[in-house]
Scaffold this motif. Sequence first.
Motif, short mmCIF file in Angstrom:
data_model
loop_
_atom_site.label_atom_id
_atom_site.label_comp_id
_atom_site.label_asym_id
_atom_site.label_seq_id
_atom_site.Cartn_x
_atom_site.Cartn_y
_atom_site.Cartn_z
N HIS A 142 0.74 -1.08 0.42
CA HIS A 142 0.05 -0.03 -0.18
C HIS A 142 1.04 1.26 -0.02
O HIS A 142 0.19 1.80 -0.62
CB HIS A 142 -1.04 -0.11 1.23
N ARG B 177 1.28 3.97 -2.92
CA ARG B 177 0.61 5.18 -2.34
C ARG B 177 2.07 5.99 -2.65
O ARG B 177 1.43 6.76 -3.96
CB ARG B 177 0.34 5.67 -1.18
N GLU C 159 -3.73 4.89 -7.11
CA GLU C 159 -5.38 4.68 -6.26
C GLU C 159 -5.62 3.74 -5.31
O GLU C 159 -5.33 1.99 -6.33
CB GLU C 159 -6.33 4.86 -6.81
N GLN D 58 -6.94 1.36 -1.62
CA GLN D 58 -7.41 1.77 -0.21
C GLN D 58 -7.35 0.73 1.17
O GLN D 58 -7.94 -0.55 0.35
CB GLN D 58 -8.81 2.41 -0.56
#
Length: 393
Positions: free
Chosen positions: A120, A124, A129, A131
């Motif tokens: 993740h 980033r 993208e 979440q």
Amino acid sequence: MHSSRRGSPKGSDVLVIGGGIIGLVSAWRAARRGLRTVLADPAPGGGAAQVAAGMLAAVTELHYGEETLLGLNVASAARYPEFAAELAEASGGMDIGYRACGTLAVALDADDRLHLRELHALQRRCGLESQWLTGRECRRLEPMLAPGVRGGLRVDGDHQVDPRRLAAALLAACERAGVSVHRASAARLLVAGDRATGALLDDGTELGAGQTVLAAGSFSGQLPGVPPEVDIPVRPVKGQVLRLTVPAPYAPFLSRTVRAVVRGSHVYLVPRENGELVIGATSEELGWDTTVTAGGVYELLRDAHELVPGITELPLTETRAGLRPGSPDNAPLLGPTALPGLHLATGHYRNGVLLTPLTGDVMAELLATGTVPELARPFTPGRFTEARQESYA
Ligand code: GLY
């Protein structure tokens, strides 16, 4: 005319060796640019695409050190909607099963969770993208997930396509665009003077061509007649894949691709609208072996079952193994070689389906104009030769 565009007086402008999805898309796109194109393959439309699950996983399959490849992968993923529509038209209405379903990558234990957290952070940093979700949020999205899921990454931009339908549509599009398909293997590259001039097939046919594209997947380094100065560092990386069927009353079993790294091994479940559920994949360095093994099937089912326990109820309809064309840096080899007239479109490793639209465009541009588009320049085959020369200097 640029010397790399010289046509053969008796032959065609372009010969593509290999009729997997990469060879087919190169041939189709070349023919659309007005080049007289022939393709040789004993079973066009076959190859690794018959095994692949068809994830378009630019974001969820991001790895450290592969940021340049990421640019290529993201660009190809972005081309898919238009490519699917164009191919549907060019093939006479064949649907390639492009499905904008998204992906959920989940963690089953603390180690997996750490791995996903790292992924993740990398995503980033690369401006992608995704979440972070709690285990409960993951199960709310996909109720069939195991209760023990510890968290996950929701990636709404990683979609899927059906590679078998993609291969069939590309073959139809090639034939409709006037590509002449020879159902035979290339036995030898033909070289005259300082350039490639086509290939001799194993049925005795000689196919002369101004430019030859070698797109034979993991077999690309095996063609006799290729001179030693042409470096084709491609090797087979075996992947075993299972296909299950979700009977209508159980559908929708999963609404998106679900994947995880379980004890260091990747497992993914790719649900199709027609009820097929593809579970993949092992990654084995075993040469040309394509045996489906009890151990491979066991590990895939064990890991998939930890993720989605309900799969044990589903019919197991197919087990199969294929060979990814691996390269030393996991990125494809796209472009000219040290032998004038010979180009490569191979080494796509885990990203062949994802990179199909972009590969077609890059190869067609090179074949029609002699220029490799900017985006693909880091992936020309010369990078390995240059790196070796530097290390010897
Ligand atoms: N990209 C999926 C695989 O190679 O298994």
